[in-house]
Scaffold this active site. Structure first.
Site, PDB file in Angstrom:
ATOM      1  N   ASP A 201       0.805  -1.233   0.000  1.00  0.00           N
ATOM      2  CA  ASP A 201       0.000   0.000   0.000  1.00  0.00           C
ATOM      3  C   ASP A 201       0.836   1.280   0.000  1.00  0.00           C
ATOM      4  O   ASP A 201       0.359   2.331   0.440  1.00  0.00           O
ATOM      5  CB  ASP A 201      -0.972   0.052   1.196  1.00  0.00           C
ATOM      6  CG  ASP A 201      -2.066  -1.012   1.141  1.00  0.00           C
ATOM      7  OD1 ASP A 201      -2.020  -1.865   0.238  1.00  0.00           O
ATOM      8  OD2 ASP A 201      -2.965  -0.982   2.005  1.00  0.00           O
TER       9      ASP A 201
ATOM     10  N   CYS B 242      -4.369  -6.318  -2.517  1.00  0.00           N
ATOM     11  CA  CYS B 242      -3.200  -7.176  -2.222  1.00  0.00           C
ATOM     12  C   CYS B 242      -3.118  -8.537  -2.922  1.00  0.00           C
ATOM     13  O   CYS B 242      -2.163  -8.805  -3.638  1.00  0.00           O
ATOM     14  CB  CYS B 242      -3.135  -7.422  -0.720  1.00  0.00           C
ATOM     15  SG  CYS B 242      -3.034  -5.928   0.264  1.00  0.00           S
TER      16      CYS B 242
ATOM     17  N   HIS C 149       0.958  -1.033   5.270  1.00  0.00           N
ATOM     18  CA  HIS C 149      -0.479  -1.346   5.313  1.00  0.00           C
ATOM     19  C   HIS C 149      -0.947  -1.135   6.757  1.00  0.00           C
ATOM     20  O   HIS C 149      -0.238  -1.503   7.692  1.00  0.00           O
ATOM     21  CB  HIS C 149      -0.646  -2.812   4.895  1.00  0.00           C
ATOM     22  CG  HIS C 149      -2.058  -3.283   4.718  1.00  0.00           C
ATOM     23  ND1 HIS C 149      -2.948  -3.365   5.777  1.00  0.00           N
ATOM     24  CD2 HIS C 149      -2.727  -3.717   3.618  1.00  0.00           C
ATOM     25  CE1 HIS C 149      -4.110  -3.818   5.329  1.00  0.00           C
ATOM     26  NE2 HIS C 149      -4.008  -4.042   4.016  1.00  0.00           N
TER      27      HIS C 149
HETATM   28 MG    MG Z   1      -1.719  -3.842  -0.597  1.00  0.00          MG
END
Ligand code: MG
Length: 466
Positions: free
Chosen positions: A45, A84, A216
């Site tokens: 992320d 993800c 994340h």
């Molecule tokens: Mg991710």
């Protein structure tokens, strides 16, 4: 003393030596069977605007910036998904995740995982006797048959899914090594594991996949990094990840392995913007994680390979995470599996500075739905009904068909649809044809199962049976 003239022995000797050096360097770069190590550092992320070499000023990333300075920066590099699990499936197999039915993320209640019949990079490299290790987040199924050791890896240490999911555990191999994970130390622990792997396998060849859980949510930095950045905890977390990259590069350097190792740094998808100051920044790009706008899928990527990639080079052409699979295959002269479609394209010519990537198009999927298509500088997006927003997802307003010139407008702000209807129509037809070419896609593998069947419950039952 006489200056060397054009015909002097000294001059001729110098020129010959130069040509000998140049041809040897060329031969070395061309020796497609020469094994090299691969260290793939994947963070979770991280946004397009979160690194110094991608314009961040409030987060300092000197070690990743060094990789860009001494290697190659990719400005238009895509993850195959804005979340993800599908992103990871695509990276490891070179295929659109929709071909595998991996359209969403796996949860600790999931009974499924990426099919063991998929060929991963680790399995591809077995052909050349590589030792493959993964440290960090797997997130492609945590039941025994889906774990990394059953997908070509020789070792595994890490959290088998996202760090915000219930029952966070560290696994080593196929077993749980720690039921009470202190996430403040996750980045440090992974770094130590990565350094140990490199030391142990220094005689190579090896493939090390370091898949950090950070940044994340929930985000954590160790005490050494708290308060070190100008961007709060999120910045501290990224600066610790950068330190980790530095540790790995220094280890390779101290073992004199930098010339023999391709080091890649990238992110699995864009920043989770709804997390506000605990999410990253997409920089100039529009939206973030969970969306098929650029901010969700264009990821900051750099690659360093001393003596092979020209220092300070920048690739502005489209490239994707699926490209690494055929790139490694081509560099090592390993035939691609011929019983399945590989969607990635070979980047070896790009890395060696000798050729462009073949193909400049990319499909933007959201789950099982194809939402957009890029071809060269153009991107078309289908009409979208918008989202209302939730604690997990940003509210995004509905839109009609969108057409952007990404070279002039990477932030997707100026819709050219009415001005360029012919172009839009052509791209639409091409996009639909590409989808049709993929043939019938399998049903989604990822379904939310009974919450009673959590991974922790499964592990405890398994442990009690032993
Ligand atoms: Mg991710």
């Amino acid at each position: 003393m006489m200056k060397p003239t054009f015909f002097s022995f000294k001059y001729i000797a110098k020129i010959s030596l130069f040509f000998l050096w140049a041809s040897m360097a060329h031969l070395q770069a061309q020796d497609r069977s020469r094994p090299f190590n691969v260290v793939f550092i994947f963070v979770d992320d991280l946004g397009y605007g979160d690194l110094g070499c991608f314009g961040a000023t409030d987060i300092k990333t000197p070690y990743i910036d060094r990789m860009a300075k001494e290697g190659m920066k990719f400005t238009d590099f895509y993850s195959a998904s804005s979340v993800c699990s599908p992103s990871r499936a695509a990276l490891l197999t070179g295929r659109y995740p929709q071909r595998m039915g991996i359209n969403r993320v796996f949860f600790p209640e999931s009974w499924t995982g990426m099919s063991p019949s998929e060929v991963t990079i680790a399995e591809l490299l077995e052909e050349k006797n590589y030792t493959s290790g993964i440290v960090g987040k797997w997130h492609l199924g945590h039941r025994n048959e889906f774990l990394p050791l059953q997908q070509g890896f020789d070792s595994y240490f890490g959290i088998p899914y996202s760090n915000d999911m219930q029952s966070v555990v560290y696994m080593r191999g196929n077993e749980v090594a720690n039921y009470s994970v202190n996430q403040q130390n996750t980045t440090k622990t992974y770094t130590q594991e990565a350094l140990k792997f490199i030391e142990k396998n220094k005689d190579g060849p090896f493939f090390l996949y370091v898949a950090h859980n950070m940044p994340h949510v929930p985000i954590y930095a160790s005490d050494d990094f708290l308060g070190t950045s100008a961007k709060g905890l999120y910045g501290d977390v990224v600066q610790e990840l950068d330190w980790s990259v530095g540790q790995i590069v220094k280890k390779l350097e101290s073992l004199r392995l930098l010339q023999d190792t391709l080091v890649i740094f990238s992110s699995d998808n864009g920043p989770w913007l709804v997390m506000e100051d605990h999410g990253g920044s997409a920089g100039v790009l529009r939206e973030g994680k969970q969306f098929t706008f650029e901010g969700g899928m264009r990821v900051p990527t750099v690659a360093m390979w001393k003596g092979t990639i020209k220092p300070g080079s920048v690739c502005t052409d489209l490239a994707t995470q699926m490209d690494w699979f055929p790139t490694f295959a081509n560099l090592l002269d390993i035939p691609l599996p011929d019983d399945r479609s590989i969607d990635g394209r070979d980047l070896s010519g790009v890395l060696l500075g000798q050729a462009k990537r073949q193909g400049d198009d990319f499909l933007f999927f959201d789950g099982e739905n194809l939402q957009g298509y890029r071809k060269g500088k153009w991107k078309i997006k289908k009409p979208f009904s918008g989202t209302n927003g939730s604690p997990w997802q940003m509210a995004v307003t509905a839109h009609d068909t969108l057409l952007f010139d990404l070279r002039k407008d990477p932030g997707e702000t100026h819709n050219l649809y009415t001005e360029q209807k012919d172009m839009a129509l052509m791209l639409f037809k091409e996009m639909e044809a590409k989808l049709k070419e993929m043939g019938p896609l399998p049903k989604s593998l990822v379904v939310i199962e009974n919450a009673d069947q959590s991974h922790l419950k499964y592990l405890k039952e398994k442990h009690e049976k032993q």
